[in-house]
Design a protein around this motif. Sequence first.
Motif, short mmCIF file in Angstrom:
data_model
loop_
_atom_site.label_atom_id
_atom_site.label_comp_id
_atom_site.label_asym_id
_atom_site.label_seq_id
_atom_site.Cartn_x
_atom_site.Cartn_y
_atom_site.Cartn_z
N ALA A 27 38.37 41.06 22.69
CA ALA A 27 38.11 40.20 22.59
C ALA A 27 36.98 39.52 23.32
O ALA A 27 36.39 38.69 22.77
CB ALA A 27 39.69 38.87 22.24
N VAL A 28 36.27 39.76 24.32
CA VAL A 28 35.57 39.39 25.22
C VAL A 28 34.08 40.09 24.02
O VAL A 28 33.54 41.39 24.02
CB VAL A 28 35.00 40.94 26.25
N PRO A 29 33.72 38.96 23.97
CA PRO A 29 31.49 38.96 23.69
C PRO A 29 31.45 40.58 24.00
O PRO A 29 31.11 40.32 25.49
CB PRO A 29 31.56 38.01 23.23
N ALA A 30 29.54 41.38 23.16
CA ALA A 30 29.50 42.01 23.64
C ALA A 30 28.36 41.36 24.57
O ALA A 30 28.43 41.81 25.75
CB ALA A 30 28.99 43.15 23.07
N GLU A 31 27.68 40.14 25.35
CA GLU A 31 27.04 39.66 26.06
C GLU A 31 27.76 39.20 27.07
O GLU A 31 27.15 40.44 28.05
CB GLU A 31 26.47 39.14 25.13
N GLN A 32 29.23 38.96 27.02
CA GLN A 32 29.98 39.08 28.34
C GLN A 32 30.32 40.19 28.94
O GLN A 32 30.65 40.78 30.21
CB GLN A 32 31.01 38.08 27.73
N ARG A 33 30.27 40.94 28.12
CA ARG A 33 31.16 42.24 28.41
C ARG A 33 30.34 43.30 29.47
O ARG A 33 30.75 44.02 30.39
CB ARG A 33 31.65 43.28 27.31
N ALA A 34 28.83 43.13 28.93
CA ALA A 34 27.80 43.99 29.01
C ALA A 34 27.02 42.88 30.35
O ALA A 34 27.24 43.31 31.63
CB ALA A 34 26.29 43.33 28.60
N GLU A 39 27.98 43.31 36.76
CA GLU A 39 28.60 43.00 38.48
C GLU A 39 29.78 43.99 38.75
O GLU A 39 29.85 44.20 39.91
CB GLU A 39 29.74 41.96 37.45
N PHE A 40 30.64 44.57 38.08
CA PHE A 40 31.24 45.89 38.61
C PHE A 40 30.65 46.69 39.29
O PHE A 40 31.11 47.44 39.62
CB PHE A 40 32.45 46.38 36.96
N ASP A 41 29.85 47.06 38.54
CA ASP A 41 28.83 48.21 38.96
C ASP A 41 28.35 47.00 40.27
O ASP A 41 28.68 48.29 41.25
CB ASP A 41 27.22 48.51 38.08
N ALA A 42 27.90 46.41 39.92
CA ALA A 42 27.13 45.62 41.57
C ALA A 42 28.08 45.96 42.49
O ALA A 42 28.29 45.85 43.96
CB ALA A 42 26.89 43.99 40.92
N ALA A 105 38.32 38.14 48.66
CA ALA A 105 37.64 38.39 47.85
C ALA A 105 37.15 40.08 47.26
O ALA A 105 36.72 39.25 46.00
CB ALA A 105 36.86 37.57 48.88
N VAL A 106 36.88 40.80 48.13
CA VAL A 106 36.38 42.37 47.15
C VAL A 106 38.02 42.30 45.21
O VAL A 106 37.73 42.63 44.48
CB VAL A 106 37.06 42.60 48.40
N ALA A 107 39.12 41.79 46.44
CA ALA A 107 40.53 42.23 45.25
C ALA A 107 39.99 41.05 43.86
O ALA A 107 40.78 41.23 42.65
CB ALA A 107 41.74 42.14 45.92
N ALA A 108 39.93 40.15 44.19
CA ALA A 108 39.56 39.14 42.59
C ALA A 108 38.40 39.21 41.90
O ALA A 108 38.71 39.28 41.03
CB ALA A 108 39.25 37.82 43.61
N ARG A 109 37.55 40.39 43.08
CA ARG A 109 36.88 40.33 41.84
C ARG A 109 37.07 41.71 40.72
O ARG A 109 36.47 41.80 39.78
CB ARG A 109 35.39 40.97 42.28
N PHE A 110 38.03 42.54 41.10
CA PHE A 110 38.57 43.60 40.10
C PHE A 110 39.29 42.90 39.79
O PHE A 110 39.54 43.42 37.58
CB PHE A 110 39.64 44.36 41.23
N ALA A 111 40.28 41.35 38.43
CA ALA A 111 40.75 41.42 38.06
C ALA A 111 40.12 41.12 36.72
O ALA A 111 38.38 40.59 37.02
CB ALA A 111 41.57 39.51 38.60
N GLY A 112 40.47 41.55 35.28
CA GLY A 112 39.50 41.22 34.37
C GLY A 112 40.56 40.89 33.18
O GLY A 112 41.33 41.25 33.58
N PRO A 113 39.76 40.86 31.97
CA PRO A 113 41.03 40.57 30.82
C PRO A 113 41.85 41.38 30.40
O PRO A 113 41.92 42.60 30.41
CB PRO A 113 39.65 40.54 29.35
N GLY A 114 43.21 41.24 30.40
CA GLY A 114 44.32 41.78 30.09
C GLY A 114 44.80 42.78 31.40
O GLY A 114 45.39 43.56 31.30
N ASP A 115 44.19 42.63 32.39
CA ASP A 115 44.78 43.08 33.78
C ASP A 115 45.10 42.05 35.04
O ASP A 115 44.94 40.91 34.78
CB ASP A 115 43.08 44.26 34.50
N THR A 116 46.25 42.65 35.50
CA THR A 116 46.69 41.91 37.15
C THR A 116 46.69 42.59 38.05
O THR A 116 46.54 43.79 37.96
CB THR A 116 48.18 41.78 36.74
#
Length: 136
Positions: A27-34, A39-42, A105-116
């Motif tokens: 459900a994440v729009p393509a622009e937001q997913r990009a 951010e994940f690569d960074a 702080a690092v772990a919080a950055r791993f949280a994404g849509p549909g994940d815990t």
Amino acid sequence: MKYVVLIHSNPQPWGHPTIDHTPEGQAVPAEQRAVMDREFDALLTELHETGEFVVAEALASPASSTVYRWDGDHHVATDGPFAETKEQLAGFFLIDCATRERAEAVAARFAGPGDTVELRPGMVFDDERLGADDVL
């Protein structure tokens, strides 16, 4: 101090990255997913550059697992998944951070849509018995 970042998800069908296979991720729009991908690569680049990245692994479907239990005097093997739960362990990252605050702080950055995401410290093993509060 070493910490494991556990990624729990319920992709259907099972696949990685999990965001591609969960309703929340799809459900994440393509622009937001990009933006999220950049951010994940960074984040991964940052962890490599700081020396905090240790290892990571995506896991195969829970349906492919075998569970071993002790049944009185012998081992019993059954097909997975291990738990009757919607979310299963999808993968992990082992990080080595100077403080718990940095690991959080690092772990919080791993949280994404549909994940815990779960952050858990490793334990120190030495000649003494370890208690629940003995962490790396």
